[in-house]
Design an enzyme around this catalytic site. Structure first.
Site, short mmCIF file in Angstrom:
data_model
loop_
_atom_site.label_atom_id
_atom_site.label_comp_id
_atom_site.label_asym_id
_atom_site.label_seq_id
_atom_site.Cartn_x
_atom_site.Cartn_y
_atom_site.Cartn_z
N ASP A 15 0.13 -1.28 -6.80
CA ASP A 15 -0.33 -2.74 -7.96
C ASP A 15 1.96 -3.29 -8.22
O ASP A 15 1.85 -4.46 -8.05
CB ASP A 15 -1.12 -3.22 -8.83
CG ASP A 15 -2.37 -2.31 -6.98
OD1 ASP A 15 -3.36 -2.71 -7.52
OD2 ASP A 15 -2.94 -0.78 -8.27
N GLU A 285 -0.26 -0.24 0.83
CA GLU A 285 0.86 -1.12 1.80
C GLU A 285 2.68 -1.47 1.23
O GLU A 285 2.97 -2.16 1.91
CB GLU A 285 0.01 -2.68 0.99
CG GLU A 285 0.14 -2.95 -0.44
CD GLU A 285 -0.55 -4.43 -0.11
OE1 GLU A 285 0.54 -5.40 -0.55
OE2 GLU A 285 -1.79 -3.96 0.04
O1 TRH Z 1 0.21 4.21 -4.38
P1 TRH Z 1 -0.25 3.50 -3.24
O2 TRH Z 1 -1.49 4.66 -2.45
O3 TRH Z 1 -1.17 2.08 -3.71
C1 TRH Z 1 -2.16 1.12 -3.12
C2 TRH Z 1 -2.38 0.54 -2.40
O4 TRH Z 1 -1.11 0.19 -1.90
C3 TRH Z 1 -2.63 0.02 -1.19
O5 TRH Z 1 -2.93 -1.06 -0.84
C4 TRH Z 1 -3.34 -0.78 -2.79
O6 TRH Z 1 -5.08 -1.56 -2.38
C5 TRH Z 1 -4.20 0.29 -3.63
O7 TRH Z 1 -2.65 0.70 -4.28
C6 TRH Z 1 -4.02 -0.33 -5.34
O8 TRH Z 1 0.75 3.32 -1.83
P2 TRH Z 1 1.38 2.35 -2.18
O9 TRH Z 1 1.55 0.65 -2.40
O10 TRH Z 1 3.08 2.51 -1.06
O11 TRH Z 1 2.73 2.57 -3.48
C7 TRH Z 1 3.05 3.41 -3.75
C8 TRH Z 1 4.72 2.90 -5.06
O12 TRH Z 1 5.21 3.90 -5.09
C9 TRH Z 1 5.70 1.40 -3.63
O13 TRH Z 1 6.17 1.26 -4.93
C10 TRH Z 1 6.61 3.26 -3.67
C11 TRH Z 1 6.80 4.10 -4.90
N1 TRH Z 1 6.91 5.13 -5.02
C12 TRH Z 1 8.57 5.23 -6.14
O14 TRH Z 1 7.72 4.27 -6.14
N2 TRH Z 1 9.08 7.41 -6.13
C13 TRH Z 1 7.92 7.47 -5.60
O15 TRH Z 1 8.52 8.95 -4.61
C14 TRH Z 1 6.93 7.61 -3.71
C15 TRH Z 1 5.90 8.62 -3.79
C16 TRH Z 1 6.24 5.63 -4.18
#
Ligand code: TRH
Length: 390
Positions: A15, A285
């Site tokens: 989010d 996502e």
């Molecule tokens: O963390 P998520 O599993 O978030 C989920 C999904 O968005 C899902 O679709 C939604 O419905 C739910 O949240 C509520 O995976 P996502 O979307 O990839 O988000 C991870 C974020 O973290 C992304 O912006 C990348 C960031 N990130 C970093 O900034 N640093 C890191 O080291 C890592 C591993 C990720």
């Protein structure tokens, strides 16, 4: 234009990850003044170190960040109000919206399913007289597109082609020279070419760099078996907090697989990490979109939903991504908790020979094709301009 973006953290980081990118993209693409309301500043501060989780109001990299607390500050709504994933602005703010109606957008979840096009931009009259519009990100011209900064490819290609940039970045993550020295030169990302294909074949014997970002129920044991018994060695980078029991699952170190914990990175550095790797395991996502922009193979663990609705979403996405059948089988195994043998087998079949080069080619095509579509921020700015002109 002034915009308010409301972000409520359901779980994980998606989010806030999406909202932070959107806030910056609207500023960059349209010069908008953006205010981002966040209920969980601690989670935000993990991906954006310039955020002070103790401050209620602050400006972070040109974006006004406001704590969305039980008693939010009384601030007048901007020209556009964006609620992420139907999170509903607080009552007091909504009362202010009735006095001066803004353009009100509900930014929806990402899906590759075909119904999205018919729902994109639909108006939704509210009982209190306000009008809300659905805005769907997506993978076709009939949707809002994907978040992609205009200078992303240039930054990525500059990083990928600058000699030493990759190793310097990885060294800063704490990786030892001994492991870095064995890494194969990655190929197949960025613009891609026949020359890159040839180099990819030459690099097939060096250590492969893989990043792992997954949910706790991912069938890790099988993947690790597959990696351990692979003829090509792997350096697996795992951000802190991901797969917390990994070290126990691995047990003693094996020559074919080295696992390194790295810090949970600021969002921009996470992009760089994706650009460094030969293959990225991602989840949710936002990271799947970012790994797509790396132009390298990715394996997506989609966010799980009730009644396995996520598997239909995954299939719809795979139909667009079009990996070779072996990679498709690996996605399926990874997302359905395949047993260790099946998972290891799926890994072996997808990661070698023509399947692997086809997968690399599919990843390059994906990046090239999708980057020709208007990005989400540009589409949203255009849509708001149309509504204002009415
Ligand atoms: O963390 P998520 O599993 O978030 C989920 C999904 O968005 C899902 O679709 C939604 O419905 C739910 O949240 C509520 O995976 P996502 O979307 O990839 O988000 C991870 C974020 O973290 C992304 O912006 C990348 C960031 N990130 C970093 O900034 N640093 C890191 O080291 C890592 C591993 C990720």
């Amino acid at each position: 234009m002034r915009a308010d973006i409301f972000c409520r953290r359901i779980d994980n980081y998606g989010d806030i990850g999406v909202c932070w990118r959107l806030a910056r993209a609207l500023r960059q693409a349209g010069g908008w003044r953006v205010r981002l309301w966040i209920d969980d500043r601690a989670a935000f501060a993990r991906m954006e170190p310039h955020c002070d989780p103790l401050l209620d109001v602050q400006t972070v990299r040109g974006i006004d960040v406001v704590a969305w607390s039980a008693q939010p500050p009384a601030l007048p709504p901007g020209d556009v109000v964006i609620e992420a994933f139907a999170c509903d602005p607080p009552d007091s703010f909504r009362a202010a919206m009735r006095r001066h109606p803004p353009i009100w957008i509900n930014l929806e979840y990402l899906s590759a399913e075909s119904w999205v096009e018919s729902h994109h931009r639909l108006p939704s009259p509210q009982p209190d007289g306000l009008m809300k519009y659905f805005f769907f990100p997506g993978f076709t011209p009939g949707t809002g597109g994907l978040l992609r900064e205009p200078d992303l490819a240039a930054r990525r290609d500059a990083f990928m082609h600058e000699p030493g940039a990759r190793l310097a970045f990885l060294r800063e993550l704490g990786l030892s020279g001994e492991h870095l020295a064995r890494l194969a030169t990655p190929t197949g990302g960025g613009t891609g070419s026949a020359e890159a294909d040839g180099a990819a074949r030459a690099a097939d014997q060096g250590t492969r760099l893989i990043t792992l970002f997954c949910y706790p129920d991912a069938p890790l044991a099988g993947l690790l078996d597959g990696l351990r018994t692979d003829s090509r060695p792997t350096l697996l980078l795992v951000p802190e907090g991901v797969a917390p029991r990994l070290e126990i699952a691995v047990g003693a170190a094996t020559p074919g697989l080295h696992i390194a914990r790295i810090p949970f990175l600021p969002q921009d550095d996470y992009d760089r990490l994706l650009w460094c790797a030969d293959l990225n395991f991602v989840r949710g996502e936002d990271s799947v979109v970012r790994a797509g922009w790396a132009g390298r193979p990715l394996v997506w663990q989609i966010y799980p939903q009730a009644d396995e609705a996520h598997l239909a979403k995954l299939d719809a996405w795979l139909d667009r991504y079009r990996p070779p059948p072996q990679a498709r089988a690996l996605f399926r195994a990874w997302n359905t908790g395949a047993d260790a043998r099946a998972m290891a087998q799926a890994w072996r079949e997808a990661s070698a020979g023509p399947a692997w080069s086809d997968w690399q080619a599919a990843a390059r095509t994906w990046d090239a094709d999708l980057s020709r579509l208007p990005d989400l921020a540009t589409s949203l700015i255009g849509f708001c301009a149309q509504l204002r002109a009415r």
